[in-house]
Scaffold this active site. Structure first.
Site, PDB file in Angstrom:
ATOM      1  N   GLU A  86      38.867  29.325  42.628  1.00  0.00           N
ATOM      2  CA  GLU A  86      38.948  29.395  44.098  1.00  0.00           C
ATOM      3  C   GLU A  86      37.571  29.032  44.682  1.00  0.00           C
ATOM      4  OE1 GLU A  86      40.071  31.724  42.057  1.00  0.00           O
ATOM      5  OE2 GLU A  86      42.214  31.876  42.476  1.00  0.00           O
ATOM      6  N   GLU A  99      26.844  25.302  33.085  1.00  0.00           N
ATOM      7  CA  GLU A  99      28.015  26.067  32.663  1.00  0.00           C
ATOM      8  C   GLU A  99      29.311  25.402  33.134  1.00  0.00           C
ATOM      9  OE1 GLU A  99      27.963  30.110  34.028  1.00  0.00           O
ATOM     10  OE2 GLU A  99      29.342  30.735  32.445  1.00  0.00           O
ATOM     11  N   GLN A 139      24.580  36.285  28.627  1.00  0.00           N
ATOM     12  CA  GLN A 139      24.358  36.014  30.051  1.00  0.00           C
ATOM     13  C   GLN A 139      24.604  37.280  30.866  1.00  0.00           C
ATOM     14  OE1 GLN A 139      27.466  33.944  32.277  1.00  0.00           O
ATOM     15  NE2 GLN A 139      25.967  32.431  32.867  1.00  0.00           N
ATOM     16  N   GLY A 140      23.586  37.758  31.557  1.00  0.00           N
ATOM     17  CA  GLY A 140      23.707  39.005  32.308  1.00  0.00           C
ATOM     18  C   GLY A 140      23.648  38.768  33.799  1.00  0.00           C
ATOM     19  N   SER A 179      27.026  38.997  35.985  1.00  0.00           N
ATOM     20  CA  SER A 179      28.034  39.779  36.699  1.00  0.00           C
ATOM     21  C   SER A 179      27.696  41.265  36.677  1.00  0.00           C
ATOM     22  CB  SER A 179      29.404  39.588  36.058  1.00  0.00           C
ATOM     23  OG  SER A 179      29.720  38.235  36.003  1.00  0.00           O
TER      24      SER A 179
HETATM   25  C1  LIG Z   1      36.118  35.217  29.389  1.00  0.00           C
HETATM   26  C2  LIG Z   1      35.068  35.631  30.392  1.00  0.00           C
HETATM   27  C3  LIG Z   1      33.740  35.645  30.002  1.00  0.00           C
HETATM   28  C4  LIG Z   1      32.754  36.045  30.899  1.00  0.00           C
HETATM   29  N1  LIG Z   1      31.461  36.106  30.442  1.00  0.00           N
HETATM   30  C5  LIG Z   1      30.489  36.510  31.287  1.00  0.00           C
HETATM   31  C6  LIG Z   1      29.135  36.628  30.819  1.00  0.00           C
HETATM   32  O1  LIG Z   1      28.842  36.369  29.645  1.00  0.00           O
HETATM   33  N2  LIG Z   1      28.191  37.060  31.672  1.00  0.00           N
HETATM   34  C7  LIG Z   1      28.476  37.346  32.964  1.00  0.00           C
HETATM   35  O2  LIG Z   1      27.551  37.683  33.707  1.00  0.00           O
HETATM   36  N3  LIG Z   1      29.748  37.270  33.461  1.00  0.00           N
HETATM   37  C8  LIG Z   1      30.758  36.879  32.638  1.00  0.00           C
HETATM   38  N4  LIG Z   1      32.071  36.795  33.092  1.00  0.00           N
HETATM   39  C9  LIG Z   1      32.374  37.253  34.448  1.00  0.00           C
HETATM   40  C10 LIG Z   1      32.729  36.124  35.398  1.00  0.00           C
HETATM   41  O3  LIG Z   1      31.591  35.387  35.724  1.00  0.00           O
HETATM   42  C11 LIG Z   1      33.378  36.774  36.631  1.00  0.00           C
HETATM   43  O4  LIG Z   1      34.616  37.316  36.209  1.00  0.00           O
HETATM   44  C12 LIG Z   1      33.616  35.777  37.764  1.00  0.00           C
HETATM   45  O5  LIG Z   1      32.390  35.370  38.319  1.00  0.00           O
HETATM   46  C13 LIG Z   1      34.502  36.373  38.874  1.00  0.00           C
HETATM   47  O6  LIG Z   1      33.974  37.573  39.329  1.00  0.00           O
HETATM   48  P1  LIG Z   1      34.866  38.912  39.407  1.00  0.00           P
HETATM   49  O7  LIG Z   1      35.532  39.090  38.073  1.00  0.00           O
HETATM   50  O8  LIG Z   1      33.983  39.999  39.906  1.00  0.00           O
HETATM   51  O9  LIG Z   1      36.015  38.586  40.441  1.00  0.00           O
HETATM   52  P2  LIG Z   1      35.914  38.642  42.028  1.00  0.00           P
HETATM   53  O10 LIG Z   1      34.681  37.954  42.479  1.00  0.00           O
HETATM   54  O11 LIG Z   1      36.124  40.060  42.462  1.00  0.00           O
HETATM   55  O12 LIG Z   1      37.156  37.767  42.451  1.00  0.00           O
HETATM   56  C14 LIG Z   1      38.505  38.259  42.400  1.00  0.00           C
HETATM   57  C15 LIG Z   1      39.400  37.154  42.967  1.00  0.00           C
HETATM   58  O13 LIG Z   1      39.084  36.905  44.339  1.00  0.00           O
HETATM   59  C16 LIG Z   1      38.754  35.534  44.534  1.00  0.00           C
HETATM   60  N5  LIG Z   1      37.673  35.378  45.503  1.00  0.00           N
HETATM   61  C17 LIG Z   1      36.537  36.120  45.563  1.00  0.00           C
HETATM   62  N6  LIG Z   1      35.743  35.658  46.579  1.00  0.00           N
HETATM   63  C18 LIG Z   1      36.404  34.618  47.146  1.00  0.00           C
HETATM   64  C19 LIG Z   1      36.113  33.719  48.224  1.00  0.00           C
HETATM   65  N7  LIG Z   1      34.989  33.795  48.905  1.00  0.00           N
HETATM   66  N8  LIG Z   1      37.039  32.762  48.523  1.00  0.00           N
HETATM   67  C20 LIG Z   1      38.199  32.652  47.817  1.00  0.00           C
HETATM   68  N9  LIG Z   1      38.526  33.471  46.787  1.00  0.00           N
HETATM   69  C21 LIG Z   1      37.647  34.435  46.457  1.00  0.00           C
HETATM   70  C22 LIG Z   1      38.285  35.049  43.161  1.00  0.00           C
HETATM   71  O14 LIG Z   1      38.380  33.651  43.040  1.00  0.00           O
HETATM   72  C23 LIG Z   1      39.220  35.813  42.239  1.00  0.00           C
HETATM   73  O15 LIG Z   1      40.453  35.150  42.121  1.00  0.00           O
HETATM   74  C24 LIG Z   1      33.085  36.410  32.222  1.00  0.00           C
HETATM   75  C25 LIG Z   1      34.426  36.365  32.622  1.00  0.00           C
HETATM   76  C26 LIG Z   1      35.408  36.005  31.723  1.00  0.00           C
HETATM   77  C27 LIG Z   1      36.843  36.007  32.196  1.00  0.00           C
END
Ligand SMILES: Cc1cc2nc3c(=O)[nH]c(=O)nc-3n(C[C@H](O)[C@H](O)[C@H](O)COP(=O)(O)OP(=O)(O)OC[C@H]3O[C@@H](n4cnc5c(N)ncnc54)[C@H](O)[C@@H]3O)c2cc1C
Length: 378
Positions: free
Chosen positions: A362, A245, A125-126, A128
């Site tokens: 969140e 998902e 899945q691409g 993020s």
């Molecule tokens: C085990 C694992 C597998 C994954 N696999 C994939 C994958 O295969 N493909 C892929 O594309 N992605 C993948 N991901 C990525 C995942 O989708 C992202 O980590 C997730 O969407 C959160 O984005 P971020 O890490 O950029 O955090 P951020 O978006 O930067 O968030 C950081 C913190 O701020 C909070 N926050 C942000 N915006 C708000 C808001 N508006 N209101 C309240 N709180 C907020 C969040 O809840 C979080 O606690 C994976 C992640 C993990 C941990």
């Protein structure tokens, strides 16, 4: 909702149980998030496919059994009960496939689904990107019309791609119209990870496994035939994938029932806990049953043509927090033994990721507040 299984469903359960008991590897496979473990898991996936258990709810023409959603849930319960290996094909079969069934052209379905069922193509899945996680609409990877026509040229970077270093293909969102508003002008594209211009770099997770990858795209050609659901229509298509998902297909109750039952066995194998710790074991078991009942209610809704929609966010909150609680309780039961590398300690580390992936909790709470409870946006 009728909670009794029909004779046909019971027969389906018996058939699945018999096959799994005879075929599940006696020794657990090495982690599917390592290269060697991934290869071992692929061999298992191919065995599942050969016996037509890899995609039970798909039409027979694509390698499935035309099973109902109820039968699929039964299969999942039996799968976890048997201690069968993690599905390294899950991003394809549980996320992309339902989206392909809903939005794919007949040509895409015929070309892609049988190879996915057979684990010949394994999808990552691409979505993020370094600057787009929770705020998925902020993605900046672009797809520009190829000057020669007939396709698109991709550039940008994806990150946190689960098992991206081992998968063969990627589905992702790309900005096709830079002038459009955030959620518009995005397209859902499909590409092989060995295409010219793709660089995949694996990196380690908290537990040390090389389970993640960064994917760099430099002028990668994707033909029009690999746009899923129409140019600039990617947001709506992606939202269908996130429903799968967060909700039903990625986290069927079988997994948590199995963990809760392991927790009860772990409790019994130790001097049986008393007081608050005993209550937590019991509560974990009850919560897993509650999640199962909630899922059965959702399957009833789907079978009656009622939409599930934002309720998948409730599912996601429930299963991810339940998984953490079950593992924390187990570690407390184990005491100092919990420090050792074991299925519980590894499971605990992975459970910590549940509240993050598939959209952070969140964000799910905001969806529940606004769309299910009707609370004001500010
Ligand atoms: C085990 C694992 C597998 C994954 N696999 C994939 C994958 O295969 N493909 C892929 O594309 N992605 C993948 N991901 C990525 C995942 O989708 C992202 O980590 C997730 O969407 C959160 O984005 P971020 O890490 O950029 O955090 P951020 O978006 O930067 O968030 C950081 C913190 O701020 C909070 N926050 C942000 N915006 C708000 C808001 N508006 N209101 C309240 N709180 C907020 C969040 O809840 C979080 O606690 C994976 C992640 C993990 C941990």
């Amino acid at each position: 909702m009728d909670l009794r299984w029909s004779a046909e469903e019971q027969e389906f359960r018996r058939e699945a149980r018999t096959w799994l008991e005879a075929n599940v590897p006696r020794q657990p496979l090495p982690s599917g998030d390592t290269r060697a473990g991934f290869a071992a898991h692929l061999a298992w996936e191919q065995r599942l496919f050969a016996a037509r258990w890899s995609v039970v709810s798909w039409p027979e023409a694509y390698g499935g059994r035309d099973a109902t959603l109820w039968q699929w849930l039964i299969f999942e319960e039996e799968y976890y009960r048997a201690g069968a290996p993690q599905r390294v094909t899950q991003n394809g079969i549980f996320l992309l496939a339902p989206t392909l069934f809903a939005f794919g052209t007949p040509e895409q379905q015929q070309r892609l689904l049988p190879r996915m069922a057979a684990a010949e193509d394994v999808w990552a899945q691409g979505w993020s990107e370094p600057g787009a996680g929770s705020d998925l609409a902020a993605i900046s990877s672009r797809a520009v019309r190829d000057p020669a026509g007939g396709g698109w040229r991709l550039s940008g970077q994806k990150t946190w791609t689960t098992r991206g270093a081992f998968c063969t293909h990627l589905f992702g969102l790309f900005r096709t119209d830079p002038a459009a508003e955030r959620h518009h002008g995005l397209s859902y594209l499909l590409l092989p990870l060995d295409a010219p211009g793709v660089t995949v770099r694996g990196f380690q997770r908290l537990d040390g496994d090389e389970g993640f990858a960064e994917v760099f795209l430099d002028d990668v050609f994707v033909p029009d035939a690999d746009v899923l659901g129409g140019v600039d229509q990617g947001w709506a298509v992606a939202m269908a994938t996130t429903g799968s998902e967060r909700g039903l297909t990625l986290r069927s109750p079988g997994r948590f029932l199995h963990t809760a039952e392991r927790l009860v066995r772990t409790a019994r194998a130790h001097p049986e806990p008393t007081g608050a710790l005993r209550d937590r074991v019991v509560q974990g078991w009850i919560d897993a049953q509650a999640y199962r009942l909630f899922t059965l209610e959702q399957v009833t809704a789907i079978s009656e043509g009622r939409p599930v929609g934002a309720e998948s966010s409730l599912n996601k909150l429930f299963w991810s927090e339940l998984d953490v609680r079950l593992h924390e309780t187990a570690l407390e039961l184990l005491g100092p033994q919990a420090e050792l590398d074991s299925p519980w300690s590894r499971g605990f580390l992975f459970s910590l990721a549940g509240p993050i992936y598939a959209g952070t909790n969140e964000i799910q709470r905001t969806i529940v507040a606004e769309r299910l409870l009707g609370l004001p946006r500010k």
